[in-house]
Motif scaffolding. Sequence first.
Motif, mmCIF file in Angstrom:
data_model
loop_
_atom_site.group_PDB
_atom_site.id
_atom_site.type_symbol
_atom_site.label_atom_id
_atom_site.label_comp_id
_atom_site.label_asym_id
_atom_site.label_seq_id
_atom_site.Cartn_x
_atom_site.Cartn_y
_atom_site.Cartn_z
ATOM 1 N N UNK A 22 0.847 -1.190 0.000
ATOM 2 C CA UNK A 22 0.000 0.000 0.000
ATOM 3 C C UNK A 22 0.881 1.238 0.000
ATOM 4 N N UNK A 23 0.257 2.338 -0.322
ATOM 5 C CA UNK A 23 0.968 3.604 -0.392
ATOM 6 C C UNK A 23 1.028 4.076 -1.833
ATOM 7 N N UNK A 40 5.024 -5.261 -10.764
ATOM 8 C CA UNK A 40 4.403 -4.300 -9.847
ATOM 9 C C UNK A 40 3.003 -3.971 -10.349
ATOM 10 N N UNK A 41 2.040 -4.163 -9.465
ATOM 11 C CA UNK A 41 0.655 -3.814 -9.785
ATOM 12 C C UNK A 41 0.370 -2.437 -9.195
ATOM 13 N N UNK A 42 0.027 -1.498 -10.088
ATOM 14 C CA UNK A 42 -0.317 -0.136 -9.693
ATOM 15 C C UNK A 42 -1.794 0.091 -9.976
ATOM 16 N N UNK A 43 -2.333 1.193 -9.517
ATOM 17 C CA UNK A 43 -3.730 1.513 -9.820
ATOM 18 C C UNK A 43 -3.924 1.707 -11.320
ATOM 19 N N UNK A 44 -2.867 2.087 -12.040
ATOM 20 C CA UNK A 44 -2.951 2.364 -13.480
ATOM 21 C C UNK A 44 -2.653 1.157 -14.361
ATOM 22 N N UNK A 45 -2.251 0.029 -13.774
ATOM 23 C CA UNK A 45 -1.928 -1.156 -14.560
ATOM 24 C C UNK A 45 -0.837 -1.970 -13.887
ATOM 25 N N UNK A 46 -0.422 -3.037 -14.570
ATOM 26 C CA UNK A 46 0.612 -3.920 -14.043
ATOM 27 C C UNK A 46 1.823 -3.851 -14.959
ATOM 28 N N UNK A 51 15.750 -7.214 -14.960
ATOM 29 C CA UNK A 51 17.094 -6.996 -14.441
ATOM 30 C C UNK A 51 17.166 -6.519 -13.007
ATOM 31 N N UNK A 52 16.084 -6.647 -12.265
ATOM 32 C CA UNK A 52 16.047 -6.179 -10.871
ATOM 33 C C UNK A 52 16.794 -7.182 -9.987
ATOM 34 N N UNK A 53 17.705 -6.684 -9.187
ATOM 35 C CA UNK A 53 18.493 -7.567 -8.321
ATOM 36 C C UNK A 53 17.678 -8.040 -7.123
ATOM 37 N N UNK A 54 18.108 -9.160 -6.574
ATOM 38 C CA UNK A 54 17.458 -9.699 -5.377
ATOM 39 C C UNK A 54 17.547 -8.698 -4.224
ATOM 40 N N UNK A 55 18.675 -8.014 -4.123
ATOM 41 C CA UNK A 55 18.863 -7.012 -3.066
ATOM 42 C C UNK A 55 17.864 -5.864 -3.212
ATOM 43 N N UNK A 56 17.631 -5.416 -4.446
ATOM 44 C CA UNK A 56 16.651 -4.347 -4.674
ATOM 45 C C UNK A 56 15.265 -4.818 -4.261
ATOM 46 N N UNK A 57 14.885 -6.059 -4.628
ATOM 47 C CA UNK A 57 13.588 -6.605 -4.226
ATOM 48 C C UNK A 57 13.473 -6.669 -2.700
ATOM 49 N N UNK A 58 14.531 -7.146 -2.042
ATOM 50 C CA UNK A 58 14.514 -7.260 -0.585
ATOM 51 C C UNK A 58 14.296 -5.890 0.058
ATOM 52 N N UNK A 59 15.002 -4.885 -0.440
ATOM 53 C CA UNK A 59 14.864 -3.539 0.116
ATOM 54 C C UNK A 59 13.487 -2.949 -0.182
ATOM 55 N N UNK A 60 12.975 -3.170 -1.398
ATOM 56 C CA UNK A 60 11.650 -2.670 -1.796
ATOM 57 C C UNK A 60 10.552 -3.328 -0.961
ATOM 58 N N UNK A 61 10.581 -4.649 -0.865
ATOM 59 C CA UNK A 61 9.506 -5.360 -0.171
ATOM 60 C C UNK A 61 9.513 -5.115 1.338
ATOM 61 N N UNK A 62 10.660 -4.688 1.871
ATOM 62 C CA UNK A 62 10.741 -4.416 3.304
ATOM 63 C C UNK A 62 10.768 -2.939 3.657
ATOM 64 N N UNK A 63 10.619 -2.067 2.666
ATOM 65 C CA UNK A 63 10.725 -0.624 2.899
ATOM 66 C C UNK A 63 9.569 -0.104 3.753
ATOM 67 N N UNK A 64 9.871 0.866 4.601
ATOM 68 C CA UNK A 64 8.813 1.491 5.402
ATOM 69 C C UNK A 64 7.893 2.330 4.525
ATOM 70 N N UNK A 65 8.422 2.808 3.396
ATOM 71 C CA UNK A 65 7.617 3.542 2.419
ATOM 72 C C UNK A 65 7.885 2.933 1.033
ATOM 73 N N UNK A 66 7.201 1.814 0.707
ATOM 74 C CA UNK A 66 7.474 1.150 -0.566
ATOM 75 C C UNK A 66 7.216 2.024 -1.793
ATOM 76 N N UNK A 67 6.225 2.910 -1.722
ATOM 77 C CA UNK A 67 5.935 3.775 -2.867
ATOM 78 C C UNK A 67 7.120 4.695 -3.161
ATOM 79 N N UNK A 68 7.687 5.294 -2.133
ATOM 80 C CA UNK A 68 8.857 6.159 -2.310
ATOM 81 C C UNK A 68 10.049 5.365 -2.831
#
Length: 84
Positions: A22-23, A40-46, A51-68
Amino acid sequence: MLGAKVSRAAMRPTAMEMKRMSGGNLRAAGYDDKNRMLVVELTSGTFQYAGVTTETWRRFSGASSPWSFFRDNIDEEYPAKRIR
């Protein structure tokens, strides 16, 4: 083997587990570490990001503000393809 037929089922991507987020415009996201593919599913589409790294996914999925995190580290950094 060259010339071998491949079934349509074998060409379809496997179902990806999506995590609700959410966010902002975020609804959900999922990651395929074998293919380094983020969906990524957004309100405007999917959208699919290659090429996204596992580290980027880990940081994104655990972020306090995933939208930012998405706007700052994924949307502008990786090529996107609209899939829905």
